[in-house]
Motif scaffolding. Structure first.
Motif, short mmCIF file in Angstrom:
data_model
loop_
_atom_site.label_atom_id
_atom_site.label_comp_id
_atom_site.label_asym_id
_atom_site.label_seq_id
_atom_site.Cartn_x
_atom_site.Cartn_y
_atom_site.Cartn_z
N PHE B 56 24.59 30.77 46.37
CA PHE B 56 25.36 31.32 47.50
C PHE B 56 24.46 32.16 48.42
CE2 PHE B 56 28.32 34.85 48.92
CZ PHE B 56 29.08 34.08 49.78
N ILE B 60 23.16 31.52 52.36
CA ILE B 60 23.26 32.52 53.44
C ILE B 60 21.89 32.79 54.06
CG2 ILE B 60 23.75 34.96 53.90
CD1 ILE B 60 25.92 34.65 51.65
N PHE B 62 19.22 30.79 54.11
CA PHE B 62 18.51 29.69 54.76
C PHE B 62 19.37 28.75 55.60
CE2 PHE B 62 15.68 30.89 51.25
CZ PHE B 62 14.52 31.11 51.98
N LYS B 64 22.97 29.43 56.96
CA LYS B 64 24.28 30.06 57.05
C LYS B 64 25.23 29.28 57.96
CE LYS B 64 22.53 34.00 58.39
NZ LYS B 64 22.16 35.26 59.03
N LEU B 67 27.95 27.24 56.25
CA LEU B 67 29.15 27.91 55.76
C LEU B 67 30.21 28.02 56.85
CD1 LEU B 67 27.54 30.72 53.57
CD2 LEU B 67 28.91 28.82 52.75
N GLY B 68 29.81 27.82 58.10
CA GLY B 68 30.77 27.86 59.20
C GLY B 68 31.43 26.51 59.49
N GLY B 75 42.19 22.86 61.85
CA GLY B 75 42.34 24.27 61.58
C GLY B 75 41.13 25.10 61.97
N VAL B 76 41.16 26.37 61.58
CA VAL B 76 40.04 27.26 61.88
C VAL B 76 39.34 27.76 60.62
CG1 VAL B 76 41.03 28.10 64.05
CG2 VAL B 76 41.55 29.30 61.91
N THR B 77 39.93 27.49 59.45
CA THR B 77 39.34 27.99 58.22
C THR B 77 38.03 27.26 57.95
OG1 THR B 77 41.57 28.31 57.41
CG2 THR B 77 39.82 28.48 55.80
N THR B 78 36.99 28.05 57.61
CA THR B 78 35.68 27.43 57.36
C THR B 78 35.45 27.26 55.86
OG1 THR B 78 34.67 29.60 57.37
CG2 THR B 78 34.65 28.39 59.44
N GLY B 80 33.15 28.33 54.21
CA GLY B 80 32.63 29.54 53.60
C GLY B 80 33.66 30.33 52.81
N PHE B 81 34.93 30.26 53.20
CA PHE B 81 35.96 31.05 52.52
C PHE B 81 36.23 30.57 51.10
CE2 PHE B 81 36.41 32.34 56.82
CZ PHE B 81 36.70 33.69 56.72
N GLY B 84 33.09 31.44 49.03
CA GLY B 84 32.95 32.85 48.68
C GLY B 84 33.97 33.29 47.65
#
Lengths: 561, 118
Positions: B56, B60, B62, B64, B67-68, B75-78, B80-81, B84
């Motif tokens: 993880f 982040i 190298f 990041k 993750l977006g 939708g808008v949820t990436t 990364g959520f 994480g």
């Protein structure tokens, strides 16, 4: 603006997630004062109720604290579930609660990186440390390091490592507490620090580990309950849909869609990995956390306590994340809470107020008072655990083992411990006053780095490697300790921001990536080079140690079998 | 260098009965089996946890932007959520798995070993 920045810096600094964040958020900000707010009567009344209840418990606990085992370890009579809650109460600082929510409020996803880092040390503690610690130790983690190594040097080393961690952690908590209480209660910094110092001395001196444990359990319940209520309130507003919450947050937040992915907080790979190591291994080297494992009757309960603690802490961090996003949507849209009106994120009283204003948005004045009181209770629980750990390092390791060569009577040892608690309380208050206007952002880096670089390697090697000798442990541990302290001093947080030099001599924020391997390497090197009769005897004693450490045979207070 | 005493504080001094038990345990093959099994299990889970967490952190450090990535184009949820939160849940799950096996299977073996040593 300046006010906001400094308030972020001050609270971030004291308990937690400052770390990489400070570089980004506190750059250029001096550690001025948070603004004193109007007297918050709801908060004060609820806090008085909390203090009354905990003092009642302390009175009850004092009657049950007769022996050294009662004082240091609550007689080993805490269950795994209770201990899990107490560990969570010991570990979740006000900084985790207010700081992480503020971080999420300000930067979105980045807050999650810190939450994760604070949690992942726990499984490692369970897999490698908890049961061996319980089986080998009695009151302090130095009992484990000193099991087969020479008493005087190893105890002196372990007590030094413990006291450095405890005192610096205390400074951070005290400064943060003073600023926070000024903000939440409208109380003067001086009185706030004295109230915290006095209460922690009373809990620890009269009630020992029994009172400390219950203060931590109550605090954990209040904090988890309060945070759950806020998070439910947020989700209720969005029909329990994360998608709707995120859509609204992106719409409101000036950084827009950037809050949905890691941003500027972690930029340098070395810092990212070093931070990860400091958080993960530092957690496993915190004396007040390790001490909690001696309060349960056996290894079985010690394991359970980590499972419950990990569950509670992990759940709590997920809540702080919802709270941070909730604050973006419900606080940053209400001019009542904003320092500079709509369109800016700056909150009245600083961005650490995100969770507090959110509590107001959801539950009104009464709930705002409750959450403020919980934040105060949180500080008390953490400083009590720290004070008790520091006092045990002085009385059990330095006084009873080093000075009295193990000949001290139990009563004397407990008396010394109580005197040490009072002394530590006074020192903490004085340091809190001295450091009021100082930049204490480096303190988190320092405590976690020392814990990871000095305490953790020696503890792990003493449990797992039969070849470890006293010389190797002390020299290797000291090298880790010195490296971490020197590198933190030479890093930007101290060298540039406190001393005012132009360039940092150590280019990274956290030394752990270098100091932790160095401590392991030199412990190994000096151990294999050590062929004294003493060292041979120590190696030979490992087998007996491993039998006790694996089976619990002969362990203190082990369950009757 | 000062002479450092090997024998540590008095609470470590084993009783005669314990010494005899320890001798017995040392020679009990079940003890070796328990230590080998439990250590292998503990280190495996530790390595899994380290790999998940530092994996993880390395993403982040190298990459990041990955993750977006959006979970769904609507939708808008990436991504990364869930990742994480997944790291947090994996920590809880791994501790649960360890406690389940250690407090069950391993403690039973341990009980037998202690039983046989007296």
């Amino acid at each position: 603006m300046k006010m906001t920045k400094t308030a972020i810096a001050s609270t971030l600094a004291f308990g937690g997630m400052a770390l990489l964040a400070t570089a980004a958020l506190a750059a250029g900000a001096d550690m001025g004062n948070a603004q004193k707010q109007e007297t918050n009567w709801h908060a004060i009344i609820m806090f008085v109720i909390f203090v009354g209840a905990t003092l009642g418990i302390t009175y009850w606990a004092a009657g049950r604290t007769k022996t050294a085992a009662d004082f240091y370890a609550a007689g080993g009579g805490i269950t795994g579930f209770q201990n899990g809650l107490a560990i969570a109460g010991d570990y979740m600082s006000a900084a985790s609660f207010l700081g992480i929510s503020a971080l999420v409020y300000g930067s979105g996803y980045d807050g999650l990186i810190f939450s994760v880092g604070w949690l992942v040390g726990w499984p490692i503690i369970l897999f490698l440390i908890a049961e061996r610690l319980r089986n080998l130790g009695k009151y302090t983690f130095a009992d484990v390091c000193g099991y087969r190594l020479a008493r005087t040097p190893i105890r002196t080393f372990a007590a030094t490592g413990s006291l450095i961690v405890v005192i610096f952690y205390l400074i951070g908590q005290m400064v943060g507490a003073g600023q926070l209480i000024k903000l939440l209660f409208g109380m003067d910094y001086l009185y706030a620090v004295i109230v915290v110092g006095a209460l922690m001395m009373i809990y620890v001196t009269f009630g020992g580990m029994v009172a400390t444990t219950w203060v931590q359990i109550i605090k954990a319940c209040l904090l988890l309950g309060g945070a759950t209520f806020i998070a439910l309130g947020v989700m209720y507003n969005f029909g329990f849909s994360f998608e709707k919450l995120f859509v609204k947050a992106i719409e409101v937040h000036p950084k827009k869609v950037a809050i949905m992915a890691p941003g500027a907080l972690v930029t340098n790979p070395v810092d990212a990995i070093s931070l990860g190591m400091a958080l993960m291994f530092g957690t496993a080297g915190l004396p007040h956390i390790l001490m909690r494992f001696f309060t349960v009757p056996d290894a079985r309960e010690a394991r359970k306590s980590v499972f419950y603690a990990t569950g509670f802490i992990g759940y709590f961090y997920i809540l702080t994340f919802i709270i941070g996003f909730g604050a973006i949507t419900l606080v940053a849209t209400n001019p009542e809470y904003l320092a500079k009106g709509l369109g800016s994120l700056d909150l009245k009283g600083g961005n650490n107020m995100a969770a507090v204003w959110l509590a107001h948005a959801i539950g009104g004045n009464l709930f705002l008072g409750f959450i403020s009181a919980v934040a105060f209770a949180t500080i008390l629980a953490v400083v009590s655990g720290l004070t008790l750990a520091g006092a045990s390092a002085i009385s059990h390791d330095l006084y009873a083992s080093v000075i009295m060569h193990g000949q001290a009577t139990e009563g004397k040892e407990v008396t010394v411990s109580k005197i040490s608690s009072i002394a530590l309380g006074i020192v903490a208050v004085l340091l809190g006053l001295i450091f009021e206007k100082q930049n204490v952002a480096f303190i988190v880096a320092l405590t976690f780095s020392v814990a990871a670089s000095a305490n953790f390697p020696v503890l792990i090697l003493s449990m797992f490697w039969g070849g470890l000798t006293t010389r190797g442990a002390v020299l290797g541990g000291m090298i880790g300790l010195l490296m971490s302290v020197i590198m933190v001093v030479l890093s930007k947080a101290v060298w540039v921001q406190s001393f005012g030099f132009k360039e940092a001599l150590f280019p990274f924020a956290y030394p752990a990536l270098f100091s932790v391997p160095a401590a392991f390497f030199f412990s190994w090197l000096f151990s294999i080079m050590d062929n004294s009769p003493q060292a041979q005897a120590e190696r030979a004693a490992y087998e007996a140690q491993s039998i006790r450490s694996e089976t619990g045979l002969g362990a203190e207070g082990a369950a009757s079998h | 260098m000062t002479k450092w005493r090997v024998k540590v504080s008095s609470h470590n001094a084993p009783s005669a009965a314990n010494l005899a038990s320890a001798e017995h345990i040392r020679n009990n093959p079940k003890f070796k089996e328990l230590v080998a099994k439990r250590n292998a299990f503990a280190w495996t889970l530790s390595v899994i946890m380290l790999a998940i967490y530092f994996g993880f952190i390395l993403i982040i450090a190298f990459n990041k932007a990955w993750l977006g990535t959006l979970l769904s184009s609507a939708g808008v949820t990436t991504i990364g959520f869930p990742i994480g939160v997944g790291v947090i849940l994996s920590a809880i799950a791994l501790t649960g798995i360890y406690v389940y096996r250690a407090n069950g299977e391993f403690d039973e073996m341990n009980r037998q070993i202690i039983e046989e040593s007296r």
